[in-house]
Design a protein around this motif. Structure first.
Motif, PDB file in Angstrom:
ATOM      1  N   ILE A   1       0.839  -1.202   0.000  1.00  0.00           N
ATOM      2  CA  ILE A   1       0.000   0.000   0.000  1.00  0.00           C
ATOM      3  C   ILE A   1       0.872   1.249   0.000  1.00  0.00           C
ATOM      4  N   ASP A   2       1.921   1.246   0.806  1.00  0.00           N
ATOM      5  CA  ASP A   2       2.824   2.401   0.816  1.00  0.00           C
ATOM      6  C   ASP A   2       3.449   2.619  -0.565  1.00  0.00           C
TER       7      ASP A   2
ATOM      8  N   ALA B   1       2.155   1.696  -3.464  1.00  0.00           N
ATOM      9  CA  ALA B   1       1.086   2.187  -4.350  1.00  0.00           C
ATOM     10  C   ALA B   1       0.837   3.671  -4.109  1.00  0.00           C
ATOM     11  N   MET B   2       0.856   4.084  -2.842  1.00  0.00           N
ATOM     12  CA  MET B   2       0.674   5.509  -2.539  1.00  0.00           C
ATOM     13  C   MET B   2       1.819   6.335  -3.123  1.00  0.00           C
TER      14      MET B   2
ATOM     15  N   THR C   1       1.396   6.490  -6.982  1.00  0.00           N
ATOM     16  CA  THR C   1       0.246   7.300  -7.370  1.00  0.00           C
ATOM     17  C   THR C   1       0.505   8.777  -7.100  1.00  0.00           C
TER      18      THR C   1
ATOM     19  N   THR D   1      -7.731   8.161  -6.155  1.00  0.00           N
ATOM     20  CA  THR D   1      -6.965   6.946  -5.886  1.00  0.00           C
ATOM     21  C   THR D   1      -6.121   7.102  -4.629  1.00  0.00           C
ATOM     22  N   ILE D   2      -5.470   8.250  -4.490  1.00  0.00           N
ATOM     23  CA  ILE D   2      -4.677   8.504  -3.284  1.00  0.00           C
ATOM     24  C   ILE D   2      -5.575   8.459  -2.056  1.00  0.00           C
TER      25      ILE D   2
ATOM     26  N   LEU E   1      -6.440   4.910  -1.237  1.00  0.00           N
ATOM     27  CA  LEU E   1      -5.290   4.205  -0.673  1.00  0.00           C
ATOM     28  C   LEU E   1      -5.046   4.612   0.775  1.00  0.00           C
TER      29      LEU E   1
ATOM     30  N   ALA F   1      -7.614   2.775   2.733  1.00  0.00           N
ATOM     31  CA  ALA F   1      -7.240   1.363   2.814  1.00  0.00           C
ATOM     32  C   ALA F   1      -6.093   1.158   3.800  1.00  0.00           C
ATOM     33  N   ARG F   2      -5.137   2.080   3.791  1.00  0.00           N
ATOM     34  CA  ARG F   2      -4.013   1.984   4.720  1.00  0.00           C
ATOM     35  C   ARG F   2      -4.494   2.094   6.161  1.00  0.00           C
TER      36      ARG F   2
END
Length: 82
Positions: free
Chosen positions: A21-22, A24-25, A28, A59-60, A63, A66-67
């Motif tokens: 996740i980190d 992906a962040m 993005t 998206t950010i 995320l 989600a985090r």
């Protein structure tokens, strides 16, 4: 398999999910940061690309949410491990 083994296996998966996740962040955010320059460099009107800007921002946001859920999962598993 002992409880210790199970806990260690879950911890490894949890850390991998957190790292994913980190990452992906990070990717993005880099995309979102590049969009305005790309629009400007291509000599496109400010209106052009707004959907892409909004999509990257959404998206950010997703995320980050989600985090937060994953952090809650981490805390729950840590409490069970005690």
């Amino acid at each position: 398999m002992t409880r210790q083994d199970i806990g260690e296996a879950l911890a490894a998966r949890l850390y991998a999910a957190e790292a994913a996740i980190d990452q992906a962040m990070t990717e993005t955010a880099a995309l979102a940061a590049a969009l305005p320059r790309a629009r400007s460099d291509a000599w496109l009107a400010a209106v052009t690309g707004q959907r892409a800007f909004s999509g990257a921002a959404a998206t950010i946001s997703a995320l980050v949410e989600a985090r937060g859920h994953l952090v809650q999962t981490h805390n729950t598993l840590a409490a069970v491990a005690r």
